[in-house]
Enzyme design. Structure first.
Site, PDB file in Angstrom:
ATOM      1  N   ASP A 134       0.893  -1.162   0.000  1.00 37.33           N
ATOM      2  CA  ASP A 134       0.000   0.000   0.000  1.00 37.33           C
ATOM      3  C   ASP A 134       0.930   1.210   0.000  1.00 37.33           C
ATOM      4  O   ASP A 134       1.691   1.414   0.956  1.00 37.33           O
ATOM      5  CB  ASP A 134      -0.875  -0.014   1.258  1.00 37.33           C
ATOM      6  CG  ASP A 134      -1.824   1.180   1.322  1.00 37.33           C
ATOM      7  OD1 ASP A 134      -1.517   2.229   0.720  1.00 37.33           O
ATOM      8  OD2 ASP A 134      -2.866   1.074   1.986  1.00 37.33           O
ATOM      9  N   VAL A 135       0.884   2.008  -1.058  1.00 31.87           N
ATOM     10  CA  VAL A 135       1.874   3.087  -1.215  1.00 31.87           C
ATOM     11  C   VAL A 135       1.705   4.195  -0.173  1.00 31.87           C
ATOM     12  O   VAL A 135       2.596   5.030  -0.014  1.00 31.87           O
ATOM     13  CB  VAL A 135       1.862   3.682  -2.645  1.00 31.87           C
ATOM     14  CG1 VAL A 135       2.122   2.602  -3.690  1.00 31.87           C
ATOM     15  CG2 VAL A 135       0.564   4.419  -2.943  1.00 31.87           C
ATOM     16  N   ASN A 137       2.587   2.936 -10.782  1.00 36.83           N
ATOM     17  CA  ASN A 137       1.305   2.909 -11.496  1.00 36.83           C
ATOM     18  C   ASN A 137       0.109   3.151 -10.586  1.00 36.83           C
ATOM     19  O   ASN A 137      -0.926   3.636 -11.040  1.00 36.83           O
ATOM     20  CB  ASN A 137       1.177   1.545 -12.207  1.00 36.83           C
ATOM     21  CG  ASN A 137      -0.225   1.274 -12.691  1.00 36.83           C
ATOM     22  OD1 ASN A 137      -0.662   1.836 -13.694  1.00 36.83           O
ATOM     23  ND2 ASN A 137      -0.963   0.449 -11.960  1.00 36.83           N
ATOM     24  N   TYR A 160      -7.241  15.507  -8.492  1.00 35.12           N
ATOM     25  CA  TYR A 160      -6.585  14.545  -9.383  1.00 35.12           C
ATOM     26  C   TYR A 160      -5.584  15.256 -10.288  1.00 35.12           C
ATOM     27  O   TYR A 160      -4.434  14.833 -10.422  1.00 35.12           O
ATOM     28  CB  TYR A 160      -7.638  13.812 -10.221  1.00 35.12           C
ATOM     29  CG  TYR A 160      -7.047  12.727 -11.105  1.00 35.12           C
ATOM     30  CD1 TYR A 160      -6.477  11.591 -10.536  1.00 35.12           C
ATOM     31  CD2 TYR A 160      -7.055  12.847 -12.492  1.00 35.12           C
ATOM     32  CE1 TYR A 160      -5.928  10.589 -11.341  1.00 35.12           C
ATOM     33  CE2 TYR A 160      -6.514  11.853 -13.305  1.00 35.12           C
ATOM     34  CZ  TYR A 160      -5.949  10.725 -12.714  1.00 35.12           C
ATOM     35  OH  TYR A 160      -5.392   9.740 -13.510  1.00 35.12           O
ATOM     36  N   LYS A 164      -1.462  14.728 -10.179  1.00 30.84           N
ATOM     37  CA  LYS A 164      -0.736  14.161 -11.323  1.00 30.84           C
ATOM     38  C   LYS A 164       0.289  15.167 -11.863  1.00 30.84           C
ATOM     39  O   LYS A 164       1.367  14.779 -12.316  1.00 30.84           O
ATOM     40  CB  LYS A 164      -1.714  13.729 -12.421  1.00 30.84           C
ATOM     41  CG  LYS A 164      -2.527  12.487 -12.046  1.00 30.84           C
ATOM     42  CD  LYS A 164      -1.648  11.252 -11.874  1.00 30.84           C
ATOM     43  CE  LYS A 164      -2.450   9.957 -11.767  1.00 30.84           C
ATOM     44  NZ  LYS A 164      -1.605   8.767 -11.593  1.00 30.84           N
TER      45      LYS A 164
HETATM   46  N1  LIG Z   1      -7.956   4.485 -16.717  1.00 34.74           N
HETATM   47  C1  LIG Z   1      -7.749   5.697 -17.187  1.00 34.74           C
HETATM   48  O1  LIG Z   1      -8.570   6.258 -17.945  1.00 34.74           O
HETATM   49  C2  LIG Z   1      -6.478   6.440 -16.827  1.00 34.74           C
HETATM   50  C3  LIG Z   1      -6.169   7.609 -17.542  1.00 34.74           C
HETATM   51  C4  LIG Z   1      -4.998   8.298 -17.231  1.00 34.74           C
HETATM   52  C5  LIG Z   1      -4.181   7.832 -16.217  1.00 34.74           C
HETATM   53  N2  LIG Z   1      -4.518   6.712 -15.539  1.00 34.74           N
HETATM   54  C6  LIG Z   1      -3.605   6.255 -14.471  1.00 34.74           C
HETATM   55  O2  LIG Z   1      -3.229   4.911 -14.698  1.00 34.74           O
HETATM   56  C7  LIG Z   1      -2.928   4.266 -13.456  1.00 34.74           C
HETATM   57  C8  LIG Z   1      -3.626   2.920 -13.398  1.00 34.74           C
HETATM   58  O3  LIG Z   1      -5.023   3.146 -13.417  1.00 34.74           O
HETATM   59  P1  LIG Z   1      -6.081   2.050 -13.904  1.00 34.74           P
HETATM   60  O4  LIG Z   1      -6.897   2.695 -14.972  1.00 34.74           O
HETATM   61  O5  LIG Z   1      -5.432   0.752 -14.164  1.00 34.74           O
HETATM   62  O6  LIG Z   1      -7.010   1.989 -12.592  1.00 34.74           O
HETATM   63  P2  LIG Z   1      -7.457   0.778 -11.647  1.00 34.74           P
HETATM   64  O7  LIG Z   1      -7.901  -0.384 -12.453  1.00 34.74           O
HETATM   65  O8  LIG Z   1      -8.377   1.401 -10.659  1.00 34.74           O
HETATM   66  O9  LIG Z   1      -6.082   0.357 -10.929  1.00 34.74           O
HETATM   67  C9  LIG Z   1      -5.464   1.189  -9.999  1.00 34.74           C
HETATM   68  C10 LIG Z   1      -4.522   0.344  -9.164  1.00 34.74           C
HETATM   69  O10 LIG Z   1      -3.934   1.206  -8.169  1.00 34.74           O
HETATM   70  C11 LIG Z   1      -4.087   0.569  -6.920  1.00 34.74           C
HETATM   71  N3  LIG Z   1      -4.044   1.466  -5.782  1.00 34.74           N
HETATM   72  C12 LIG Z   1      -4.894   2.461  -5.436  1.00 34.74           C
HETATM   73  N4  LIG Z   1      -4.519   2.990  -4.259  1.00 34.74           N
HETATM   74  C13 LIG Z   1      -3.412   2.311  -3.861  1.00 34.74           C
HETATM   75  C14 LIG Z   1      -2.573   2.373  -2.733  1.00 34.74           C
HETATM   76  N5  LIG Z   1      -2.796   3.223  -1.722  1.00 34.74           N
HETATM   77  N6  LIG Z   1      -1.500   1.536  -2.667  1.00 34.74           N
HETATM   78  C15 LIG Z   1      -1.270   0.645  -3.653  1.00 34.74           C
HETATM   79  N7  LIG Z   1      -2.053   0.508  -4.731  1.00 34.74           N
HETATM   80  C16 LIG Z   1      -3.114   1.346  -4.827  1.00 34.74           C
HETATM   81  C17 LIG Z   1      -5.429  -0.152  -7.012  1.00 34.74           C
HETATM   82  O11 LIG Z   1      -5.562  -1.086  -5.973  1.00 34.74           O
HETATM   83  P3  LIG Z   1      -6.958  -1.175  -5.108  1.00 34.74           P
HETATM   84  O12 LIG Z   1      -7.945  -1.842  -5.986  1.00 34.74           O
HETATM   85  O13 LIG Z   1      -6.555  -1.968  -3.911  1.00 34.74           O
HETATM   86  O14 LIG Z   1      -7.362   0.221  -4.798  1.00 34.74           O
HETATM   87  C18 LIG Z   1      -5.265  -0.763  -8.396  1.00 34.74           C
HETATM   88  O15 LIG Z   1      -4.477  -1.910  -8.321  1.00 34.74           O
HETATM   89  C19 LIG Z   1      -3.349   5.255 -12.367  1.00 34.74           C
HETATM   90  O16 LIG Z   1      -2.202   5.912 -11.863  1.00 34.74           O
HETATM   91  C20 LIG Z   1      -4.241   6.254 -13.097  1.00 34.74           C
HETATM   92  O17 LIG Z   1      -4.198   7.532 -12.509  1.00 34.74           O
HETATM   93  C21 LIG Z   1      -5.643   5.995 -15.814  1.00 34.74           C
END
Ligand SMILES: NC(=O)c1ccc[n+]([C@@H]2O[C@H](COP(=O)([O-])OP(=O)(O)OC[C@H]3O[C@@H](n4cnc5c(N)ncnc54)[C@H](OP(=O)(O)O)[C@@H]3O)[C@@H](O)[C@H]2O)c1
Length: 249
Positions: free
Chosen positions: A62-63, A89, A166, A170
């Protein structure tokens, strides 16, 4: 693991873009460490990668938890003695399009706790391992939502967007890329930011069982630039890119 195998830690890689990245990097021969706070999902991600013939291990991470981050670094030191690639990530969007004048400070702090302070905490803990694993790299998964250039360009669709917590977290993470890149440039460690783009994951509480909204990318598309950088031998540092190329900070 063999001497020339690449060891890669990905935070938040039990699902979404992180898991897709882990799967593909393992397919390409990297040994991936699945960083996740959810042990059950983290271990099933490891199992899925192993069943596909890849090498993976679980790291409880957990970060936002300083003790857990230190314990993860200790575990990696004891098990491998080094790290070659760190992919920051893990991310959340606690706020969603509220007016800045109405947005609760608590939601902004939640965004910063994971997206900025979590990223710094993990990076600081892993830098000694990356020094031992150089040439090494850090990839920070940020967002086009955190681009000042796009947010202030009236011709950009991000001109209309307002998710202050957010966006600011970022943008701050992008600043971490700039400053860590400068610090580590002479030590064989590159640091770059990547925007995955709008991707059909469960991010921000989206129901993944629902079809992707038109305009959303597949998870494979969302992970592509991260994977490209993780596999590259290019020593370029201090950049912010996406699949289509360079982004303004
Ligand atoms: N999807 C998009 O449209 C999009 C667009 C631009 C950027 N991003 C970026 O891409 C990255 C990945 O997002 P995703 O779309 O794959 O979302 P996701 O499916 O919600 O995955 C996010 C991951 O981060 C983990 N996480 C959240 N809080 C955490 C914590 N305190 N410690 C460790 N892990 C934690 C989550 O774990 P839990 O389930 O346990 O919370 C999950 O494994 C993120 O940084 C996001 O900001 C996403």
């Amino acid at each position: 693991m063999s001497a020339n195998e690449v060891l890669t830690l990905i935070t938040g890689s039990d699902k979404g873009i992180g898991f897709e990245t882990a799967k593909e990097l393992a397919k390409a021969g990297q040994h991936v460490l699945i960083g996740a706070r959810n042990q059950v999902r983290g271990e099933s991600a490891v199992q899925a990668i192993r069943e596909a013939g890849g090498q993976a291990d679980f790291v409880q991470l957990d970060v936002t938890n300083a003790d857990q981050v230190q314990a993860a670094a200790k575990q990696i030191q004891a098990d491998y003695g080094h790290l070659n690639v760190l992919i920051n990530n893990a991310g959340i969007a606690a706020d969603a399009h509220q007016k800045p004048s109405e947005l609760s400070i608590d939601l902004i702090q939640q965004d910063f706790a994971v997206n900025f302070f979590g990223l710094i905490r993990v990076t600081q803990a892993m830098v000694p391992l990356l020094r031992a694993g150089q040439p090494a790299k850090i990839i920070n998964v940020t967002s086009n939502m955190g681009s000042f250039g796009l947010a202030t360009d009236p011709n950009s669709r991000f001109y209309q967007v307002s998710s202050l917590g957010y966006q600011a977290s970022k943008a701050a993470a992008n600043f971490a890329t700039v400053d860590f890149a400068k610090e580590l440039a002479d030590e064989g460690i590159t640091v770059n930011s990547v925007n995955p783009g709008w991707t059909a994951t469960g991010f921000g509480g989206r129901d993944e069982s629902k079809p992707a909204i038109p305009g959303m990318q597949s998870v494979a598309e969302g992970a592509a630039q991260i994977i490209k950088l993780a596999l590259s031998t290019d020593q370029t540092t201090g950049t912010f890119t996406e699949n289509a190329g360079k982004l303004p900070w």
